[in-house]
Design a protein around this motif. Structure first.
Motif, mmCIF file in Angstrom:
data_model
loop_
_atom_site.group_PDB
_atom_site.id
_atom_site.type_symbol
_atom_site.label_atom_id
_atom_site.label_comp_id
_atom_site.label_asym_id
_atom_site.label_seq_id
_atom_site.Cartn_x
_atom_site.Cartn_y
_atom_site.Cartn_z
ATOM 1 N N PHE A 1 0.830 -1.200 0.000
ATOM 2 C CA PHE A 1 0.000 0.000 0.000
ATOM 3 C C PHE A 1 0.869 1.256 0.000
ATOM 4 O O PHE A 1 0.691 2.145 -0.826
ATOM 5 N N TYR A 2 1.811 1.319 0.949
ATOM 6 C CA TYR A 2 2.669 2.502 1.060
ATOM 7 C C TYR A 2 3.874 2.435 0.118
ATOM 8 O O TYR A 2 4.625 3.398 -0.003
ATOM 9 N N GLU A 3 4.062 1.268 -0.505
ATOM 10 C CA GLU A 3 5.163 1.054 -1.447
ATOM 11 C C GLU A 3 6.515 1.336 -0.801
ATOM 12 O O GLU A 3 7.378 2.012 -1.373
ATOM 13 N N ARG A 4 6.702 0.794 0.392
ATOM 14 C CA ARG A 4 7.981 0.929 1.091
ATOM 15 C C ARG A 4 8.149 -0.241 2.055
ATOM 16 O O ARG A 4 7.179 -0.906 2.421
ATOM 17 N N LYS A 5 9.374 -0.451 2.461
ATOM 18 C CA LYS A 5 9.689 -1.537 3.375
ATOM 19 C C LYS A 5 9.321 -1.154 4.799
ATOM 20 O O LYS A 5 9.635 -0.056 5.260
ATOM 21 N N LEU A 6 8.634 -2.048 5.502
ATOM 22 C CA LEU A 6 8.287 -1.829 6.905
ATOM 23 C C LEU A 6 9.426 -2.408 7.741
ATOM 24 O O LEU A 6 9.411 -3.565 8.154
ATOM 25 N N THR A 7 10.429 -1.588 7.978
ATOM 26 C CA THR A 7 11.664 -2.055 8.605
ATOM 27 C C THR A 7 11.470 -2.388 10.077
ATOM 28 O O THR A 7 11.023 -1.546 10.865
ATOM 29 N N PHE A 8 11.813 -3.605 10.429
ATOM 30 C CA PHE A 8 11.754 -4.030 11.827
ATOM 31 C C PHE A 8 13.170 -3.935 12.399
ATOM 32 O O PHE A 8 13.919 -4.891 12.443
ATOM 33 N N ASP A 9 13.521 -2.728 12.845
ATOM 34 C CA ASP A 9 14.861 -2.468 13.352
ATOM 35 C C ASP A 9 14.875 -2.509 14.879
ATOM 36 O O ASP A 9 13.909 -2.940 15.514
ATOM 37 N N ARG A 10 15.957 -2.048 15.474
ATOM 38 C CA ARG A 10 16.091 -2.087 16.932
ATOM 39 C C ARG A 10 15.034 -1.234 17.622
ATOM 40 O O ARG A 10 14.533 -1.597 18.687
ATOM 41 N N VAL A 11 14.710 -0.102 17.029
ATOM 42 C CA VAL A 11 13.692 0.774 17.616
ATOM 43 C C VAL A 11 12.341 0.065 17.628
ATOM 44 O O VAL A 11 11.633 0.056 18.651
ATOM 45 N N ALA A 12 11.985 -0.536 16.494
ATOM 46 C CA ALA A 12 10.722 -1.271 16.416
ATOM 47 C C ALA A 12 10.713 -2.441 17.394
ATOM 48 O O ALA A 12 9.706 -2.694 18.066
ATOM 49 N N LYS A 13 11.828 -3.166 17.487
ATOM 50 C CA LYS A 13 11.908 -4.290 18.424
ATOM 51 C C LYS A 13 11.616 -3.829 19.839
ATOM 52 O O LYS A 13 10.904 -4.497 20.597
ATOM 53 N N PHE A 14 12.188 -2.696 20.208
ATOM 54 C CA PHE A 14 11.997 -2.191 21.568
ATOM 55 C C PHE A 14 10.529 -1.852 21.825
ATOM 56 O O PHE A 14 9.947 -2.289 22.825
ATOM 57 N N PHE A 15 9.935 -1.067 20.944
ATOM 58 C CA PHE A 15 8.534 -0.653 21.155
ATOM 59 C C PHE A 15 7.577 -1.853 21.099
ATOM 60 O O PHE A 15 6.652 -1.957 21.909
ATOM 61 N N ILE A 16 7.792 -2.746 20.130
ATOM 62 C CA ILE A 16 6.912 -3.906 20.007
ATOM 63 C C ILE A 16 7.027 -4.811 21.225
ATOM 64 O O ILE A 16 6.038 -5.434 21.639
ATOM 65 N N SER A 17 8.195 -4.860 21.839
ATOM 66 C CA SER A 17 8.406 -5.709 23.011
ATOM 67 C C SER A 17 7.513 -5.323 24.184
ATOM 68 O O SER A 17 7.266 -6.138 25.075
ATOM 69 N N TYR A 18 7.035 -4.093 24.172
ATOM 70 C CA TYR A 18 6.194 -3.619 25.278
ATOM 71 C C TYR A 18 4.837 -3.119 24.796
ATOM 72 O O TYR A 18 4.143 -2.396 25.505
ATOM 73 N N GLN A 19 4.434 -3.530 23.590
ATOM 74 C CA GLN A 19 3.232 -2.964 22.987
ATOM 75 C C GLN A 19 1.954 -3.277 23.758
ATOM 76 O O GLN A 19 0.998 -2.493 23.724
ATOM 77 N N HIS A 20 1.908 -4.396 24.460
ATOM 78 C CA HIS A 20 0.718 -4.722 25.245
ATOM 79 C C HIS A 20 0.582 -3.800 26.454
ATOM 80 O O HIS A 20 -0.496 -3.678 27.032
ATOM 81 N N LEU A 21 1.683 -3.143 26.829
ATOM 82 C CA LEU A 21 1.661 -2.180 27.927
ATOM 83 C C LEU A 21 1.444 -0.757 27.420
ATOM 84 O O LEU A 21 0.856 0.078 28.122
ATOM 85 N N THR A 22 1.916 -0.474 26.225
ATOM 86 C CA THR A 22 1.817 0.883 25.681
ATOM 87 C C THR A 22 0.602 1.073 24.779
ATOM 88 O O THR A 22 0.358 2.180 24.298
ATOM 89 N N TYR A 23 -0.158 -0.002 24.563
ATOM 90 C CA TYR A 23 -1.284 0.023 23.630
ATOM 91 C C TYR A 23 -2.257 1.164 23.918
ATOM 92 O O TYR A 23 -2.568 1.980 23.027
ATOM 93 N N TYR A 24 -2.753 1.253 25.137
ATOM 94 C CA TYR A 24 -3.738 2.294 25.451
ATOM 95 C C TYR A 24 -3.136 3.707 25.417
ATOM 96 O O TYR A 24 -3.765 4.622 24.869
ATOM 97 N N PRO A 25 -1.919 3.924 25.963
ATOM 98 C CA PRO A 25 -1.310 5.257 25.794
ATOM 99 C C PRO A 25 -1.134 5.661 24.332
ATOM 100 O O PRO A 25 -1.339 6.826 23.973
ATOM 101 N N VAL A 26 -0.761 4.695 23.483
ATOM 102 C CA VAL A 26 -0.606 4.998 22.057
ATOM 103 C C VAL A 26 -1.944 5.399 21.454
ATOM 104 O O VAL A 26 -2.023 6.340 20.648
ATOM 105 N N MET A 27 -3.023 4.714 21.845
ATOM 106 C CA MET A 27 -4.350 5.051 21.341
ATOM 107 C C MET A 27 -4.768 6.466 21.753
ATOM 108 O O MET A 27 -5.513 7.139 21.039
#
Length: 439
Positions: A231-257
């Motif tokens: 859709f966006y015609e770009r790579k969705l890079t799963f780098d160190r930053v993404a790893k860190f945020f995704i590792s705690y996404q169940h805790l940050t889910y509501y604040p992100v919303m």
């Protein structure tokens, strides 16, 4: 077989799936939509995603019966030799025809008028509270009213975007710009661009933009492979930053919303300032300017910066209820990799959606989106009809052994958090492995 007709096979049709050579099949007849795709009201993406396929079910879902006669303009003379219809598709098309015959797509009722009056009262109460009171509590209540009015306005914008709200396409377009751009600051052009793609490719990890939220959220470990967004015609890079945020996404889910609106504002501005072809760009820009005029002016009427910041945060946090609902409908649904297929339309909509069960008197709160599967199968159906159609859809799912998920709001939250936590724990393992490997 009629000797006067020209035939091609499904395999031959599949070769015509490029922007400069785009064919589709509807009920066994082949249409060349190469030029039409550029001006298609639903956007070019929808046709490109399903190019080279039979798209009968999707066409039925998104188009009124009046559009069928226009198809002959694009007929290229070919028919599909090996055209077949599955039992699921037969039943889906039969049900759709019955709903059309019953006039359910045209019977919109007075819900739009009631909602407009309700929203107007809330907006009036918000402005009155800000301008006429010196109380901090009243100001925060005004912020809550604004956030709640944005929720209801978004439902109206959603209805108009699907041509459910007004009698004609033109009135729906103007309602969308007024409701979306002017009142919420979120462009109806951006919404149509992403939302139509979402409906067509429901829960495809690389084709559905509504699942592509790196680096903050990931519903599947497939994202860990840095897949490319078609859709966006770009790579969705799963780098160190993404790893860190995704590792705690169940805790940050509501604040992100709670701050999700910031991303929607940014996406609107990026699209309107891009070189991408956008229908009614001028009107969309004008509507967005109107929002960014009245909203900052309203906030500036508050007595100090503390209250101004709190006002914005409260309005965003209240509106987060809706952002949560949007994710509940799909985050825990079945996902897949690859383009959507016209031959499994019903199956993918059923697998990728989750309904929210509620009492009829709460339908206004969820804006019709609690019947997510019914809405995906019949996106033009006015929301007041969704509860009536629900038993028919449930029966069809049962007949063909397909999922019909309907959870309470609490259960849907729990299920979504479990999905996010599962991916988070997998990402956390990758994160610690990377830290130990590289120090």
């Amino acid at each position: 077989m009629d000797d006067d007709k020209k035939y091609i096979t499904i395999e031959e049709l599949e070769k015509h799936n490029k922007p400069d050579d785009l064919w589709i099949s509807i009920q066994g007849k082949v249409y060349n939509v190469t030029q039409w795709a550029k001006v298609h009201p639903g956007g070019e993406v929808a046709l490109l995603n399903m190019g080279g396929q039979d798209v009968t079910d999707a066409f039925i879902a998104f188009h009124p019966s009046t559009i069928w006669r226009r198809l002959e303009t694009f007929f290229n003379g070919y028919h599909i030799k090996d055209y077949k219809v599955s039992d699921v598709s037969k039943d889906y098309r039969k049900l759709s025809a019955e709903l059309v015959k019953a006039g359910m797509f045209e019977n919109k009722g007075h819900l739009v008028i009631y909602n407009l009056c309700f929203v107007s009262l809330m907006l009036y109460g918000c402005v009155y509270g800000v301008l006429k009171s010196d109380s901090f509590g009243v100001h925060m209540l005004s912020a809550a009213l604004l956030g709640f009015s944005w929720i209801q306005v978004a439902y109206l914008g959603h209805d108009s975007g699907h041509y459910q709200a007004m009698a004609t396409r033109g009135w729906n377009k103007m309602a969308g710009i007024l409701i979306g751009n002017c009142v919420t600051g979120i462009s109806i052009a951006w919404w149509k661009w992403t939302h139509n793609a979402h409906h067509i490719a429901c829960n495809s990890l690389d084709y559905d933009p509504d699942l592509q939220h790196l680096p903050m959220l990931a519903v599947s470990d497939t994202f860990f492979w840095s897949i490319t967004s078609k859709f966006y015609e770009r790579k969705l890079t799963f780098d160190r930053v993404a790893k860190f945020f995704i590792s705690y996404q169940h805790l940050t889910y509501y604040p992100v919303m709670c701050v999700a609106r910031v991303n929607l504002y940014l996406q609107t501005l990026l699209l309107l300032c891009s070189k991408r072809k956008i229908a009614d760009r001028g009107l969309n820009i004008l509507g967005t300017i109107i929002f960014w005029t009245w909203f900052p002016l309203l906030v500036s009427c508050l007595p100090n910066w503390t209250e101004r910041v709190m006002f914005v945060l409260v309005s965003f946090c209240v509106c987060a209820i809706q952002h949560v609902q949007f994710t509940l409908n799909h985050f825990a649904g079945d996902t897949y990799l690859g383009p959507p297929k016209g031959t499994n339309w019903f199956e993918k909509q059923s697998g990728g959606t989750i309904n929210i069960s509620c009492y009829p008197w709460m339908d206004w709160f969820y804006g019709g989106l609690q019947f997510q599967l019914e809405h995906h199968l019949f996106p033009r159906l006015p929301r007041r009809q969704l509860r009536n159609v629900s038993p028919l859809v449930k029966e069809l799912c049962k007949k063909h052994n397909m999922p019909y998920r309907s959870l309470s709001f609490y259960e849907a939250n729990v299920t979504t958090l479990k999905t996010l936590k599962s991916a988070a724990l997998q990402a956390r393992g990758l994160l610690w492995e990377a830290v130990n490997t590289h120090g």
